[in-house]
Write a protein that holds these residues in place. Sequence first.
Motif, PDB file in Angstrom:
ATOM      1  N   THR A  35      22.134 -12.476  21.968  1.00  0.00           N
ATOM      2  CA  THR A  35      23.197 -13.187  22.677  1.00  0.00           C
ATOM      3  C   THR A  35      23.258 -14.620  22.184  1.00  0.00           C
ATOM      4  OG1 THR A  35      22.880 -11.833  24.652  1.00  0.00           O
ATOM      5  CG2 THR A  35      24.072 -13.902  24.939  1.00  0.00           C
ATOM      6  N   ALA A  36      24.438 -15.101  21.904  1.00  0.00           N
ATOM      7  CA  ALA A  36      24.642 -16.489  21.504  1.00  0.00           C
ATOM      8  C   ALA A  36      25.547 -17.164  22.522  1.00  0.00           C
ATOM      9  CB  ALA A  36      25.254 -16.555  20.110  1.00  0.00           C
ATOM     10  N   ILE A  37      25.503 -18.480  22.577  1.00  0.00           N
ATOM     11  CA  ILE A  37      26.290 -19.199  23.571  1.00  0.00           C
ATOM     12  C   ILE A  37      27.081 -20.320  22.910  1.00  0.00           C
ATOM     13  CG2 ILE A  37      24.864 -18.663  25.571  1.00  0.00           C
ATOM     14  CD1 ILE A  37      23.473 -21.344  25.225  1.00  0.00           C
ATOM     15  N   THR A  38      28.154 -20.688  23.570  1.00  0.00           N
ATOM     16  CA  THR A  38      28.939 -21.832  23.134  1.00  0.00           C
ATOM     17  C   THR A  38      28.236 -23.123  23.529  1.00  0.00           C
ATOM     18  OG1 THR A  38      30.136 -21.950  25.215  1.00  0.00           O
ATOM     19  CG2 THR A  38      31.082 -20.550  23.503  1.00  0.00           C
ATOM     20  N   ALA A  39      28.683 -24.217  22.938  1.00  0.00           N
ATOM     21  CA  ALA A  39      28.271 -25.524  23.445  1.00  0.00           C
ATOM     22  C   ALA A  39      28.839 -25.682  24.854  1.00  0.00           C
ATOM     23  CB  ALA A  39      28.786 -26.630  22.538  1.00  0.00           C
ATOM     24  N   PRO A  40      28.070 -26.256  25.789  1.00  0.00           N
ATOM     25  CA  PRO A  40      28.575 -26.380  27.164  1.00  0.00           C
ATOM     26  C   PRO A  40      29.705 -27.389  27.253  1.00  0.00           C
ATOM     27  CG  PRO A  40      26.480 -27.524  26.897  1.00  0.00           C
ATOM     28  CD  PRO A  40      26.714 -26.795  25.623  1.00  0.00           C
ATOM     29  N   VAL A  41      30.579 -27.183  28.247  1.00  0.00           N
ATOM     30  CA  VAL A  41      31.634 -28.131  28.568  1.00  0.00           C
ATOM     31  C   VAL A  41      31.525 -28.476  30.049  1.00  0.00           C
ATOM     32  CG1 VAL A  41      33.185 -27.312  26.765  1.00  0.00           C
ATOM     33  CG2 VAL A  41      33.328 -26.299  29.037  1.00  0.00           C
ATOM     34  N   CYS A  42      32.153 -29.581  30.440  1.00  0.00           N
ATOM     35  CA  CYS A  42      32.041 -30.059  31.817  1.00  0.00           C
ATOM     36  C   CYS A  42      33.416 -30.281  32.412  1.00  0.00           C
ATOM     37  CB  CYS A  42      31.250 -31.362  31.846  1.00  0.00           C
ATOM     38  SG  CYS A  42      31.065 -32.060  33.515  1.00  0.00           S
ATOM     39  N   GLN A  43      33.584 -29.908  33.683  1.00  0.00           N
ATOM     40  CA  GLN A  43      34.810 -30.171  34.419  1.00  0.00           C
ATOM     41  C   GLN A  43      34.481 -30.211  35.908  1.00  0.00           C
ATOM     42  OE1 GLN A  43      37.992 -30.552  32.902  1.00  0.00           O
ATOM     43  NE2 GLN A  43      38.605 -31.276  34.922  1.00  0.00           N
ATOM     44  N   ASP A  44      34.902 -31.263  36.597  1.00  0.00           N
ATOM     45  CA  ASP A  44      34.712 -31.373  38.049  1.00  0.00           C
ATOM     46  C   ASP A  44      33.248 -31.172  38.458  1.00  0.00           C
ATOM     47  OD1 ASP A  44      37.465 -31.708  38.298  1.00  0.00           O
ATOM     48  OD2 ASP A  44      37.835 -29.586  38.646  1.00  0.00           O
ATOM     49  N   GLU A  99      29.930 -20.100  27.627  1.00  0.00           N
ATOM     50  CA  GLU A  99      30.256 -18.702  27.380  1.00  0.00           C
ATOM     51  C   GLU A  99      29.148 -18.050  26.574  1.00  0.00           C
ATOM     52  OE1 GLU A  99      33.516 -16.910  24.615  1.00  0.00           O
ATOM     53  OE2 GLU A  99      34.394 -17.045  26.619  1.00  0.00           O
ATOM     54  N   ALA A 100      28.674 -16.892  27.038  1.00  0.00           N
ATOM     55  CA  ALA A 100      27.637 -16.139  26.346  1.00  0.00           C
ATOM     56  C   ALA A 100      28.276 -14.919  25.687  1.00  0.00           C
ATOM     57  CB  ALA A 100      26.554 -15.696  27.329  1.00  0.00           C
ATOM     58  N   ALA A 101      27.988 -14.736  24.406  1.00  0.00           N
ATOM     59  CA  ALA A 101      28.502 -13.582  23.658  1.00  0.00           C
ATOM     60  C   ALA A 101      27.378 -12.579  23.477  1.00  0.00           C
ATOM     61  CB  ALA A 101      29.045 -14.028  22.310  1.00  0.00           C
ATOM     62  N   HIS A 102      27.490 -11.424  24.111  1.00  0.00           N
ATOM     63  CA  HIS A 102      26.479 -10.365  24.053  1.00  0.00           C
ATOM     64  C   HIS A 102      26.828  -9.458  22.868  1.00  0.00           C
ATOM     65  CE1 HIS A 102      24.813 -11.384  28.074  1.00  0.00           C
ATOM     66  NE2 HIS A 102      26.037 -11.854  28.239  1.00  0.00           N
TER      67      HIS A 102
END
Length: 388
Positions: A354-363, A369-372
């Motif tokens: 599983t790989a993940i995106t760089a995190p983003v922030c809002q509110d 997002e994790a890609a399985h």
Amino acid sequence: MRRRHLLVPVTAVALLAAGCSGSPESAPSPSPVPSSGTPSSTPPRDTPSRPPTSSPGTPPGKPVWTKILRQPVDGQHIVTQQRKYVVTRGSDEAGTTTVTDRVSRKVVVRHAPPAGFVAQSPVVIDDRWALIEEIRSDGPNPQIRVFRYDLSTGAKTDLATQKALPRISEPEIGAYDGTFAYSSTDARKRSCLVVASLDTLVARTVTCVADPGYIADPVVSADSVTYSAITAPQSAQRCKRLFTAPLAGGAAQPVVASRNCIQWSGATLRGATVWSEIGADDPDQYSSRAYVRDAPGGAARSLGSIVTDTIVACGNWIHWEVRTMTNGAESYQLHRWQPGLARPQVIYTTPPDTAITAPVCQDNTLIVEAAHLGGGTKYTEALATGTT
């Protein structure tokens, strides 16, 4: 534009980033980034869940994650989620971006770039407005276009027509809720850092760098903007340094480096800074060395190796991504830190394959997002957690 930042479909390259470059100033991140198809008009409602994985010895207070969206890897991908809207991007090459009302599940904006243009992240959004950027980096006429949508009507305005707002000249935009930062070129051909408000479009210039130098990598927190200034690019004297400036106004201050002229990016919050360093000639541009300093003038502490270009401030925390190898198995972790903590906390560890995106922030919410991608059904899963 000095660099190319193209979106890579997660199905094509699981561990490559959205940012590609022909120059040493741009280091791609190894995580898959949400690519761009026409998403469904009815994304699933939020589903509370337990953390996707649990790790023995995780510090107390580990946040609970909420599932936002689960889709096939070639379906729609999360860009961000605001308290009234969810923003998704499909897997078509251009990156059709959709803004959907979370209550009525009605699509209020669908932005499809024309031929030759590719949509970029982030989408800057608040309760009424959304800012969407697209670029054309190939061919003899590279171009950046940015549009502001009125979410109450769907009306679109080309920001190039707003004379009071300096024109965006580099594809990178940093954003924190309704505040965004970017590079602009002034009448003297200097590259300038601009901080602007999404709702009013009121902007101020923080600082400028003489040509051929330029400003890049803006990262905005609740109280600061941190950015890099590159001088003498494409020369033996090339130098890339980090600076930080308060959003409330005031002069930018340098982030003292561990090694001169190879800083990459960072985030500052309440006077503390986490930053990364990677040389332009380093063969592994996907990994950088990270450091933390609790206050200006304080001692720097090493955080070890992190994934390049994943540092983001959100709420009361600074977050980043780490790649680990255990018995030959690769996994990714999200770490967080705030002033006063002796060491970072691990708040998420991916399952195998599983790989993940760089995190983003809002509110004050962190979204990833994790890609399985292992055996069986392949899918992506968007997750969110509070950061106060």
